[in-house]
Design a protein around this motif. Structure first.
Motif, PDB file in Angstrom:
ATOM      1  N   ASP A 126       8.653  13.560  -0.992  1.00 29.53           N
ATOM      2  CA  ASP A 126       9.886  14.278  -0.655  1.00 29.53           C
ATOM      3  C   ASP A 126       9.561  15.680  -0.129  1.00 29.53           C
ATOM      4  OD1 ASP A 126      11.420  12.152  -1.453  1.00 29.53           O
ATOM      5  OD2 ASP A 126      11.979  13.000  -3.403  1.00 29.53           O
ATOM      6  N   MET A 697       1.713  -4.350   8.919  1.00 24.98           N
ATOM      7  CA  MET A 697       1.312  -5.736   8.673  1.00 24.98           C
ATOM      8  C   MET A 697       2.232  -6.728   9.402  1.00 24.98           C
ATOM      9  SD  MET A 697      -1.277  -6.399   6.674  1.00 24.98           S
ATOM     10  CE  MET A 697      -2.228  -5.873   5.264  1.00 24.98           C
ATOM     11  N   THR A 698       3.441  -6.301   9.734  1.00 25.77           N
ATOM     12  CA  THR A 698       4.368  -7.205  10.414  1.00 25.77           C
ATOM     13  C   THR A 698       4.047  -7.355  11.898  1.00 25.77           C
ATOM     14  OG1 THR A 698       5.823  -5.305  10.610  1.00 25.77           O
ATOM     15  CG2 THR A 698       6.346  -6.902   8.887  1.00 25.77           C
ATOM     16  N   TYR A 700       0.465  -6.553  13.079  1.00 24.23           N
ATOM     17  CA  TYR A 700      -0.965  -6.793  13.223  1.00 24.23           C
ATOM     18  C   TYR A 700      -1.266  -8.153  12.601  1.00 24.23           C
ATOM     19  CZ  TYR A 700      -5.981  -5.956  13.256  1.00 24.23           C
ATOM     20  OH  TYR A 700      -7.332  -6.046  13.495  1.00 24.23           O
ATOM     21  N   VAL A 701      -1.714  -9.079  13.419  1.00 24.14           N
ATOM     22  CA  VAL A 701      -1.824 -10.465  12.939  1.00 24.14           C
ATOM     23  C   VAL A 701      -3.174 -10.678  12.257  1.00 24.14           C
ATOM     24  CG1 VAL A 701      -1.627 -12.891  13.526  1.00 24.14           C
ATOM     25  CG2 VAL A 701      -0.415 -11.182  14.900  1.00 24.14           C
ATOM     26  N   ARG A 704      -4.539 -15.714   7.801  1.00 25.96           N
ATOM     27  CA  ARG A 704      -4.109 -16.068   6.440  1.00 25.96           C
ATOM     28  C   ARG A 704      -4.651 -17.447   6.110  1.00 25.96           C
ATOM     29  NH1 ARG A 704       2.084 -13.656   6.375  1.00 25.96           N
ATOM     30  NH2 ARG A 704       1.546 -11.813   7.569  1.00 25.96           N
ATOM     31  N   GLU A 765       0.290 -16.789  24.662  1.00 31.76           N
ATOM     32  CA  GLU A 765       0.844 -16.381  25.962  1.00 31.76           C
ATOM     33  C   GLU A 765      -0.256 -16.214  27.004  1.00 31.76           C
ATOM     34  OE1 GLU A 765       3.769 -13.273  26.003  1.00 31.76           O
ATOM     35  OE2 GLU A 765       3.841 -13.251  28.187  1.00 31.76           O
TER      36      GLU A 765
ATOM     37  N   MET B   1       4.750   4.640   1.881  1.00 33.68           N
ATOM     38  CA  MET B   1       5.292   3.509   1.142  1.00 33.68           C
ATOM     39  C   MET B   1       6.069   3.980  -0.070  1.00 33.68           C
ATOM     40  SD  MET B   1       4.219   0.978   2.942  1.00 33.68           S
ATOM     41  CE  MET B   1       3.013   0.655   4.206  1.00 33.68           C
ATOM     42  N   ILE B   2       6.620   5.159   0.055  1.00 35.03           N
ATOM     43  CA  ILE B   2       7.298   5.753  -1.101  1.00 35.03           C
ATOM     44  C   ILE B   2       8.730   6.075  -0.702  1.00 35.03           C
ATOM     45  CG2 ILE B   2       7.213   7.628  -2.781  1.00 35.03           C
ATOM     46  CD1 ILE B   2       4.218   7.924  -1.777  1.00 35.03           C
ATOM     47  N   PRO B   3       9.703   5.331  -1.241  1.00 41.17           N
ATOM     48  CA  PRO B   3      11.092   5.585  -0.842  1.00 41.17           C
ATOM     49  C   PRO B   3      11.610   6.916  -1.365  1.00 41.17           C
ATOM     50  CG  PRO B   3      11.015   3.944  -2.589  1.00 41.17           C
ATOM     51  CD  PRO B   3       9.592   4.230  -2.205  1.00 41.17           C
ATOM     52  N   GLN B   4      12.701   7.365  -0.750  1.00 40.24           N
ATOM     53  CA  GLN B   4      13.369   8.556  -1.265  1.00 40.24           C
ATOM     54  C   GLN B   4      14.115   8.197  -2.551  1.00 40.24           C
ATOM     55  OE1 GLN B   4      15.750  10.188   1.886  1.00 40.24           O
ATOM     56  NE2 GLN B   4      13.959  10.654   3.111  1.00 40.24           N
ATOM     57  N   THR B   5      14.507   9.217  -3.252  1.00 43.69           N
ATOM     58  CA  THR B   5      15.231   9.017  -4.502  1.00 43.69           C
ATOM     59  C   THR B   5      16.563   8.311  -4.230  1.00 43.69           C
ATOM     60  OG1 THR B   5      14.289  11.085  -5.228  1.00 43.69           O
ATOM     61  CG2 THR B   5      16.112  10.234  -6.535  1.00 43.69           C
ATOM     62  N   LEU B  40       9.273   2.690   3.977  1.00 42.42           N
ATOM     63  CA  LEU B  40       8.837   3.443   5.156  1.00 42.42           C
ATOM     64  C   LEU B  40       9.774   4.605   5.468  1.00 42.42           C
ATOM     65  CD1 LEU B  40       7.837   0.398   7.385  1.00 42.42           C
ATOM     66  CD2 LEU B  40       6.289   2.055   6.354  1.00 42.42           C
ATOM     67  N   ARG B  41      10.789   4.765   4.632  1.00 39.55           N
ATOM     68  CA  ARG B  41      11.804   5.810   4.816  1.00 39.55           C
ATOM     69  C   ARG B  41      12.564   5.638   6.129  1.00 39.55           C
ATOM     70  NH1 ARG B  41      10.552  11.163   1.295  1.00 39.55           N
ATOM     71  NH2 ARG B  41       9.969  10.025  -0.574  1.00 39.55           N
ATOM     72  N   GLN B 185       5.995 -15.932  14.542  1.00 39.80           N
ATOM     73  CA  GLN B 185       5.276 -14.684  14.764  1.00 39.80           C
ATOM     74  C   GLN B 185       4.363 -14.553  13.551  1.00 39.80           C
ATOM     75  OE1 GLN B 185       4.080 -11.663  13.896  1.00 39.80           O
ATOM     76  NE2 GLN B 185       5.664 -10.158  14.377  1.00 39.80           N
ATOM     77  N   LYS B 186       3.049 -14.695  13.779  1.00 38.82           N
ATOM     78  CA  LYS B 186       2.144 -14.935  12.660  1.00 38.82           C
ATOM     79  C   LYS B 186       2.025 -13.753  11.705  1.00 38.82           C
ATOM     80  CE  LYS B 186      -0.720 -18.628  14.463  1.00 38.82           C
ATOM     81  NZ  LYS B 186      -0.028 -18.970  15.708  1.00 38.82           N
ATOM     82  N   ALA B 187       2.266 -12.550  12.182  1.00 39.68           N
ATOM     83  CA  ALA B 187       2.150 -11.404  11.283  1.00 39.68           C
ATOM     84  C   ALA B 187       3.362 -11.292  10.370  1.00 39.68           C
ATOM     85  CB  ALA B 187       1.980 -10.119  12.086  1.00 39.68           C
ATOM     86  N   SER B 188       4.546 -11.472  10.908  1.00 38.84           N
ATOM     87  CA  SER B 188       5.758 -11.207  10.129  1.00 38.84           C
ATOM     88  C   SER B 188       6.369 -12.464   9.545  1.00 38.84           C
ATOM     89  CB  SER B 188       6.812 -10.541  11.034  1.00 38.84           C
ATOM     90  OG  SER B 188       7.263 -11.473  12.018  1.00 38.84           O
ATOM     91  N   LEU B 257       5.338  -7.102  21.656  1.00 38.38           N
ATOM     92  CA  LEU B 257       3.896  -7.297  21.572  1.00 38.38           C
ATOM     93  C   LEU B 257       3.525  -8.778  21.479  1.00 38.38           C
ATOM     94  CD1 LEU B 257       1.603  -5.236  21.134  1.00 38.38           C
ATOM     95  CD2 LEU B 257       1.879  -5.615  18.687  1.00 38.38           C
ATOM     96  N   HIS B 258       4.383  -9.551  20.877  1.00 33.87           N
ATOM     97  CA  HIS B 258       4.011 -10.930  20.541  1.00 33.87           C
ATOM     98  C   HIS B 258       4.407 -11.924  21.614  1.00 33.87           C
ATOM     99  CE1 HIS B 258       2.864  -9.420  16.637  1.00 33.87           C
ATOM    100  NE2 HIS B 258       3.982  -8.719  16.664  1.00 33.87           N
ATOM    101  N   ALA B 259       5.363 -11.605  22.447  1.00 36.33           N
ATOM    102  CA  ALA B 259       5.761 -12.503  23.528  1.00 36.33           C
ATOM    103  C   ALA B 259       6.599 -11.736  24.535  1.00 36.33           C
ATOM    104  CB  ALA B 259       6.557 -13.685  22.975  1.00 36.33           C
TER     105      ALA B 259
END
Lengths: 787, 284
Positions: A126, A697-698, A700-701, A704, A765, B1-5, B40-41, B185-188, B257-259
């Motif tokens: 914060d 991570m969503t 960058y492949v 797995r 692609e 990786m720390i949310p706000q209060t 990610l805020r 989409q292999k990452a997500s 990026l993916h397609a």
């Protein structure tokens, strides 16, 4: 108390389960983030959102006044802390001063500029958001080829050409080879930036005990001792006042073979505030600020005779260094040059490296470190040459291999390959896959327009780093073996394993040498207060060098055990075997436990003998080791979508003697996963302004479990003469062998369409566009200009 | 990786939850999208209202020829429900392909629909199923058809203070074959392109077809041109190809990026053909 059990059964070579796994699987292992100390503070680092900018002004007052904040430090506060070190000393290397917090200019997105320290991470974050920075944003360059082109924005203003170094190496007479060649093939080959992505991000806990003048640094690192030497220097602290502890390390892959700004920064903060402080890297920081791997643009030319004999290789490497040199950044591409001939008997080479600064996070060692790039290049070029000459890729390889009677073989790049029979793993792999039958099937499929590929790579590695003159900080490794009065054994190794299983394999070595049960042996590592100095685990070196140090320490100890045993037996002819010293004349014997007790009670001592049973050995290797192997990938391509299906994956590795086949298999499997990651999926993408597009991570492949093929692995065994264990190293083999086999397979599948090369990652692609008829060829003229 | 209060409330009743939401509270269901954004805020709600503990939002039941699924029913529960598998197999198949096991065990149908990610799997099925969503606020309840619900990227017909209370999908009759075809989409784990298909074929003729498309545009849509092209045909390979060819016509395709947009449109056509053929194979 249990007795130390004499055990004549040999454990080396057995498929033992890893002794370190129970604590990992049950979640009871201690990582840096598990460490809690009374009064501990938490740090959050403020980082540049721009790839190139100057700080016009920074206002930290709101953050400093935020409730719960202990302190805020900026680059002005830490200016006197020594720079983040570069361990490489190439001639003429330009080394920018790498402040732990940038005081004025930033050079990549994620560049640290301030640290907020507070009672917990949330408060610190914060408060960090309250820091106001007025930026003067400058032009950035993220592509290494663009960086060295005219008119590119300079990463460091003092070096407008963005060249950190150039390196030239030549062997034989390459001009003659090319002048007399029947055929010359050329190709631009890239090896894209990758993000190492250890499961555990980096993290540091620093604890300053002012009264004792003692700094304890807990860090997730591969090199605790080197870190101690270097961080002590950065902080101006005496080395013996700094203790570095590596708790469990959740993966490194080279990314933790480094000393980072944060390690010194946390030491600085702890010493300033007199309180322990913790910093844990977020995944986003890990992507932005921990080193990346690879980052090559390579221009290859290979000269050959009509019969396929390779007579010369030219290579220009443009290495994307990023904005700074981390510990080994400039050295990595030189390893590519050393291995550029691969397994082939070519006497004539010419290599040039241009080290290009870019506004990106530095590159450095990532699993394979320079050798995957080299192997990828030469194994692609050999396939391109085979296609040009209409030869089978197996035939051209067998024709050019260094033959087994040629070893030790002096290479054109100045190395001496230790031993090998390169046709062995290739022939074994061909037999496993059923090569002839597959080629017949492929011919049938091609008649129907179906795309099936068979890709081969035969690879060599340089491992077991290495003789000290060839390494920046010493290439030896150390071991101490201590036998307690009760006969229990503790091994302290200077290499710092972090997933390679040495707590098991080193115990196997010790158990066999001492002839005792493995459960009587404890292996310790990763604490500079416990372990004598050591180098670390990287470059497939820990077992070959550290294991050998252990072997010799055990020999010293065995000599003393035997001497003491004989003395107690009043024998002048005794034998140590199976953990027991036996008088060959009387048959009387003393167990290790009895002997150990006697050495400590020391009621009677043999002449010129100290009490106690402890031995330390520092072992310096005379050469590297050079493992080799063959991978074969059979793939099918979906013409409609460009999708690639791996039907078979064969991996035959020759890493010399195998101490534990289970661990070797695991290393090969993990290596192949990362190799496939590069070949098929992974790429760190920066946009033109230097923003990391694959920052999560969503996007960058990563490979797995469900994306992996079944790996059919096997081995041939050619022990190295370099060390008495005959082991060569296997940690990087899977990665090095994989990517060219995978790409060769897909190029083979698409070859009826006129495709000759595909750069990684081979996304669907990209494949679809090739099937649609787009060209993958780089203009050849452009290469001619460069070389 | 720390949310706000933020403040957190786990209300005991839906009424209590809706009152807090009416006052500006942000509903939290499985948290598979909201929590990462908070870490990610990118999102910083002041007050999270956890719907996860409201037992009366977690159900699957058959009523009046339709399946009614409570908003906090997890993807895993939908995918493994014998009722859904038997009576609305398209929804079960779609749910079984969402993300990964962890996501399916936490993520919920109401949360996914309300979030309206343009690459999420459920919306394709919802369009093909002509699903209805019961939207509830503190003082209101209304039912909106899927076709009127998905408006734009992350934008739905939900008014401030409303939550998705229930999803209503039809029970298929014996003439219907369905299939969901997804390019991952292999990452997500999201869909680069996802095609959800239902076809009713009687006496060898396609009576009607429904095609839902996700991943391609700013929100999931029904490819009505494909549906019209199929109606009345016997569903032969050429007819399917011809009908599927227009699935992306007039669509401004997403590109990332993916397609690329061009590749996405191509994938949509290829996978519409594959989905239609698979669905047709399942018709009587």
């Amino acid at each position: 108390m249990a007795t130390t059990i004499a055990k004549p059964e040999l454990l080396v070579g057995k498929r033992l389960r890893r002794r370190e796994d129970p604590r990992l699987i049950t979640g009871t292992a201690t990582y840096v983030d598990d460490i809690k100390m009374p009064g501990m503070l938490y740090a959050v680092i403020v980082r540049s959102p721009h790839a190139a900018a100057s700080i016009k002004s920074m206002d930290v007052s709101k953050a400093a006044q935020h409730p719960g904040v202990a302190a805020v430090f900026t680059g002005k506060d830490t200016e006197k802390v020594g720079p983040v070190p570069c361990g490489s000393s190439l001639p003429g290397l330009r080394v920018p001063h790498h402040y732990i917090l940038a005081p004025e200019r930033v050079y990549f997105v994620g560049h640290p500029v301030a640290v907020v320290v507070a009672t917990d991470r949330y408060v610190a974050k914060d408060a960090a958001d309250l820091i106001e920075i007025d930026w003067d944003v400058r032009g950035a360059v993220a592509d290494p080829e663009k960086a060295i082109a005219d008119g590119a924005p300079p990463v460091h203003p003092q070096w407008p050409d963005n060249k950190a170094f150039t390196h030239h190496q030549e062997g034989g007479d390459v001009d003659k080879a090319f002048a007399e060649a029947d055929v010359i093939v050329k190709q631009r080959i890239t090896s894209q930036r990758l993000i190492p992505t250890a499961m555990e991000t980096r993290g540091v806990v620093a604890e300053w005990r002012a009264a004792d003048r003692q700094l304890n640094l807990y860090s997730s690192t591969q090199i605790p001792h080197l870190m101690r030497s270097l961080v002590a220097q950065m902080l101006g602290l005496e080395e013996n006042r700094l203790r570095v502890v590596t708790p469990e390390v959740g993966g490194g892959f080279g990314s933790k073979l480094n000393v980072y700004a944060e390690e010194a920064l946390m030491g600085f903060v702890a010493m300033k505030l007199g309180k322990p402080v913790k910093w844990i890297e977020s995944r986003r920081e890990n992507f932005l600020c921990t080193i990346h791997g690879r980052g090559h643009v390579d221009y290859y030319e290979v000269a050959a005779k009509k019969d396929g004999t390779i007579t010369g290789i030219k290579l220009l490497i443009i290495q994307d260094l990023g904005a700074y040199h981390q510990l080994l950044t400039p050295a990595i591409p030189t390893l590519s040059v050393l291995m550029m001939p691969g397994l082939y008997k070519t006497a004539n080479i010419r290599a040039d490296i241009i080290g290009a600064f870019t506004n990106c996070v530095p590159t450095d060692a990532y699993r394979g470190a320079g050798r995957p790039e080299a192997t990828h290049g030469i194994e692609r070029m050999v396939d391109i040459l085979a296609a040009e000459l209409k030869m089978d890729p197996v035939e051209i390889r067998l024709k050019n291999f260094i033959q087994k009677e040629d070893f030790p073989f002096p290479t054109a790049t100045g190395l001496t390959y230790d031993t090998g029979d390169y046709s062995l793993p290739l022939k074994k792999a061909l037999g496993m896959v059923g090569y002839e039958k597959l080629r017949a099937e492929q011919a049938e499929k091609r008649k129907k327009g179906e795309l099936m590929g068979i890709g081969i790579s035969t690879y060599g590695e340089i491992c077991a780093f290495g003789p000290s003159p060839a390494t920046p900080a010493g290439g030896w490794e150390s071991a101490t073996v201590k036998i307690d009065p009760s006969g229990k054994v503790t091994v302290m190794t200077g290499c710092s394993p972090h997933g390679q299983g040495e707590e098991t394999t080193f115990a196997q070595i010790a158990a066999d040498e001492l002839g005792i049960d493995i459960d009587d042996i404890l292996v310790l590592h990763g604490d500079t207060a416990i372990v004598q100095y050591g180098i670390g685990t990287f470059g497939s070196r820990a077992t070959a060098v550290g294991g050998t140090a252990l072997y010799f320490a055990l020999q010293d100890l065995k000599a003393k055990i035997k001497k003491f045993g004989a003395f107690l037996l009043e024998s002048d002819d005794a034998t140590l075997a199976g953990g027991v010293v036996t008088c060959n004349k009387t048959g009387a014997s003393k167990t290790l436990q009895e002997i150990a007790g006697a050495t400590y009670r020391a009621m009677k001592l043999p002449a010129n003998t100290e009490p106690g049973l402890i031995a330390t050995h520092f072992w310096e290797p005379t050469n590297f080791t050079f493992p080799f192997g063959a991978h074969i990938v059979v793939s099918d391509i979906d013409r409609e979508t460009g999708g690639i299906t791996i039907r078979r994956y064969i991996a035959v590795d020759d890493c010399g003697n195998i101490l534990n086949p289970l661990i070797v298999d695991g290393q090969v499997h993990g290596g192949v996963a990362q190799g496939l990651g590069q070949a098929l999926w992974e790429e760190a993408v920066y946009d033109e302004s230097g923003q990391l597009v694959t920052g999560e991570m969503t996007d960058y492949v990563l490979p797995r479990a469900h994306m992996m093929p079944w790996i059919e692995s096997d081995h041939t065994t050619t022990p190295t003469p370099v060390n008495p264990l005959g082991v060569k190293g296997v940690g990087e083999a899977g990665t090095i062998g994989c990517s060219p086999a995978m790409v060769n397979s897909v190029v083979d599948a698409l070859s009826p369409l006129g495709v000759r090369h595909i750069d990684m990652p081979m996304t669907p692609e990209k494949i679809w566009r090739l099937v649609q008829g787009a060209s993958s060829q780089e203009p050849v003229a452009r290469m001619g200009e460069r070389l | 990786m720390i949310p706000q209060t933020f403040e957190y409330t786990a209300p005991k009743t839906l009424e209590e939850a809706l009152q807090i939401i009416a006052g500006g509270g942000k509903p939290l269901s499985g948290g598979m999208s909201l929590i990462p954004m908070m870490k990610l805020r990118l999102a910083a709600p002041d007050h999270l209202v956890d719907l996860g503990r409201l037992k009366d939002l977690h159900y699957i039941r058959e009523e009046g020829g339709a399946l009614h699924i409570g908003a906090t029913t997890t993807h895993q529960d939908v995918a493994s429900s014998a009722l859904v598998r038997g009576k609305c197999p398209l929804l079960a198949q779609t749910a079984g392909g969402v993300g990964d096991p962890q996501v399916r065990n936490r993520g919920t149908i109401g949360g996914s629909v309300a979030h309206a990610d343009p690459s999420a799997d459920y919306p394709a099925a919802m369009q093909a199923l002509e699903a209805k969503f019961v939207l509830k606020g503190a003082k209101s309840e209304r039912t909106v058809a899927a076709a009127d619900f998905f408006l734009d990227t992350f934008l739905t017909a939900l008014e401030p203070g409303e939550i998705v209370r229930e999803v209503i999908v039809p029970v298929e009759d014996g003439s219907t074959g369905t299939h969901y075809e997804k390019v991952v989409q292999k990452a997500s784990g999201f869909a680069v392109v996802g095609i959800a298909v239902r076809i009713s074929r009687k006496a060898g003729k396609i009576v009607w077809a429904r095609v839902g498309v996700t991943g391609l545009a700013n929100h999931a849509y029904r490819a009505t041109a494909v549906e019209k092209g199929l109606a009345g045909t016997s569903g032969g390979a050429t007819e399917v190809q011809n009908a599927a060819a227009v699935v992306a016509d007039g669509i401004e395709a997403n590109s990332d990026l993916h397609a690329s947009a061009e590749y996405r449109k191509h994938l949509a056509v290829v996978h519409t053909i594959r989905a239609l053929l698979a669905a047709l194979a399942r018709t009587a």
